[in-house]
Design a protein around this motif. Structure first.
Motif, PDB file in Angstrom:
ATOM      1  N   ARG A 155      59.445  11.993 -43.044  1.00 60.00           N
ATOM      2  CA  ARG A 155      58.066  12.702 -43.312  1.00 60.00           C
ATOM      3  C   ARG A 155      57.735  13.971 -41.816  1.00 60.00           C
ATOM      4  NH1 ARG A 155      53.315   8.151 -44.909  1.00 60.00           N
ATOM      5  NH2 ARG A 155      54.438   7.704 -46.778  1.00 60.00           N
ATOM      6  N   VAL A 156      57.901  15.163 -41.906  1.00 61.17           N
ATOM      7  CA  VAL A 156      58.095  15.803 -40.611  1.00 61.17           C
ATOM      8  C   VAL A 156      56.643  15.698 -39.801  1.00 61.17           C
ATOM      9  CG1 VAL A 156      58.738  17.895 -39.716  1.00 61.17           C
ATOM     10  CG2 VAL A 156      59.789  17.554 -42.479  1.00 61.17           C
ATOM     11  N   GLY A 157      56.618  15.100 -38.889  1.00 61.89           N
ATOM     12  CA  GLY A 157      55.939  15.617 -37.567  1.00 61.89           C
ATOM     13  C   GLY A 157      55.479  16.710 -36.684  1.00 61.89           C
ATOM     14  N   PRO A 158      54.526  16.637 -36.359  1.00 64.14           N
ATOM     15  CA  PRO A 158      54.310  17.935 -35.117  1.00 64.14           C
ATOM     16  C   PRO A 158      55.728  19.045 -34.557  1.00 64.14           C
ATOM     17  CG  PRO A 158      52.785  16.730 -34.781  1.00 64.14           C
ATOM     18  CD  PRO A 158      53.612  16.180 -36.188  1.00 64.14           C
ATOM     19  N   ALA A 159      55.907  17.815 -34.173  1.00 68.44           N
ATOM     20  CA  ALA A 159      57.225  18.092 -33.204  1.00 68.44           C
ATOM     21  C   ALA A 159      59.289  17.729 -34.492  1.00 68.44           C
ATOM     22  CB  ALA A 159      57.111  17.135 -32.285  1.00 68.44           C
ATOM     23  N   ARG A 160      58.439  17.950 -35.470  1.00 66.88           N
ATOM     24  CA  ARG A 160      59.736  18.132 -36.049  1.00 66.88           C
ATOM     25  C   ARG A 160      61.058  17.888 -35.629  1.00 66.88           C
ATOM     26  NH1 ARG A 160      60.280  24.458 -38.286  1.00 66.88           N
ATOM     27  NH2 ARG A 160      60.365  24.444 -35.796  1.00 66.88           N
ATOM     28  N   GLY A 161      60.976  16.481 -35.167  1.00 66.06           N
ATOM     29  CA  GLY A 161      61.877  15.496 -34.699  1.00 66.06           C
ATOM     30  C   GLY A 161      63.109  15.556 -35.322  1.00 66.06           C
ATOM     31  N   GLU A 162      62.098  15.037 -36.873  1.00 67.13           N
ATOM     32  CA  GLU A 162      63.382  14.673 -37.865  1.00 67.13           C
ATOM     33  C   GLU A 162      63.947  14.942 -38.672  1.00 67.13           C
ATOM     34  OE1 GLU A 162      58.881  12.729 -37.963  1.00 67.13           O
ATOM     35  OE2 GLU A 162      59.929  14.898 -37.676  1.00 67.13           O
ATOM     36  N   ILE A 163      63.586  16.765 -38.594  1.00 66.51           N
ATOM     37  CA  ILE A 163      64.573  18.113 -38.814  1.00 66.51           C
ATOM     38  C   ILE A 163      65.309  18.885 -37.916  1.00 66.51           C
ATOM     39  CG2 ILE A 163      63.268  17.855 -41.280  1.00 66.51           C
ATOM     40  CD1 ILE A 163      62.690  20.391 -40.726  1.00 66.51           C
ATOM     41  N   GLN A 164      65.184  18.595 -36.418  1.00 67.14           N
ATOM     42  CA  GLN A 164      66.203  18.584 -35.738  1.00 67.14           C
ATOM     43  C   GLN A 164      67.492  18.907 -36.261  1.00 67.14           C
ATOM     44  OE1 GLN A 164      65.024  20.165 -32.478  1.00 67.14           O
ATOM     45  NE2 GLN A 164      63.116  20.163 -33.471  1.00 67.14           N
TER      46      GLN A 164
END
Length: 281
Positions: A155-164
């Motif tokens: 689940r990609v959050g506002p900071a997109r840390g999950e797909i950095q």
């Protein structure tokens, strides 16, 4: 890269929507992608394909880059889509879900000389991104975050840390291959604050521009990916300082207490050239 053409805003449009396609000729988008894939229902594929080809041959796109997104390699529509692309000759063909260098090479073959923009939107694609970028005929990488998020189960959050990791891998692969890299689209067309956040992040990571799904998002992408007046002025000062030092037989200069070397001068010249190309559009 010495091509300073702007790709700040890359707008997806359903090729079957004649009204949207006609309006796109008047929009400030740097590039337009006529979509035959996700935005088109199965029973409308043939009509959308014909409409996309007609839109290319009809012209009227000015300085905009015009691309067609085909259906993926191995789908029932793929061959006919590529045949239409090879005949119409858009500026690029966008190929979804490219998973390997072999698939990239097949797309290049089918495109018949039209530059390929490979979409990186699967785990396999991320793993193979270096080889995909290095495939002759591939001119750009495009992040497809929605499909990647689905495949990863994240689940990609506002900071997109999950797909950095993916975002950085795509930029690195593109830069190593000397090709373009475009950030993923932002799905919430009403959330302009969120769009601003991820667009600023994309520029900071080194992307050339952002893919978009609505005309209301163009202004943000164009503004964020354009050099500011202050940045251009500073670049001119850097070049002037370096040239003055060079005239005195020095290899480096000092400006505002900071060292200016040849790489800084080269970066400054590139920024100035990019700003001038935008002004000339």
């Amino acid at each position: 890269m010495t091509d300073f053409r702007a790709y700040r805003s890359v707008l997806y449009l359903p090729a079957a929507n004649a009204r949207a396609v006609e309006k796109a000729r008047t929009l400030a988008a740097d590039a337009v992608i006529l979509d035959l894939e996700d935005a088109v229902a199965a029973d409308a594929k043939a009509g959308a394909r014909a409409a996309a080809a007609e839109a290319v041959t009809a012209g009227g796109w000015g300085s905009r880059t015009l691309a067609i997104r085909v259906n993926g390699i191995g789908t029932q529509w793929c061959e006919a889509d590529f045949q239409a692309v090879a005949a119409a000759r858009p500026d690029a063909v966008v190929v979804p879900k490219v998973n390997s260098a072999a698939e990239a090479a097949e797309a290049v073959r089918l495109a018949g000389g039209v530059p390929v923009w490979a979409m990186i939107e699967t785990p396999r694609g991320v793993q193979a991104v270096d080889a995909i970028a290095d495939t002759p005929g591939v001119a750009a990488l495009v992040v497809g975050a929605a499909d990647l998020e689905k495949d990863l189960g994240c689940r990609v959050g506002p900071a997109r840390g999950e797909i950095q990791y993916t975002l950085q891998r795509v930029v690195i692969a593109a830069r190593a291959a000397g090709i373009r890299a475009f950030d993923a689209m932002y799905p919430d067309i009403k959330d302009m604050e969120g769009l601003e956040t991820v667009t600023l992040q994309g520029r900071a990571l080194g992307f050339d521009g952002k893919t978009l799904i609505h005309p209301a998002q163009i202004e943000t992408a164009n503004r964020v990916f354009s050099p500011s007046a202050a940045e251009v002025e500073q670049a001119r000062r850097i070049v002037a300082a370096f040239e003055a030092a060079k005239a005195e037989g020095k290899g480096v200069a000092t400006l505002d207490g900071k060292l200016v070397e040849v790489l800084h001068a080269a970066q400054a010249r590139d920024l100035i050239a990019f700003a001038e190309s935008i002004a000339a559009q």
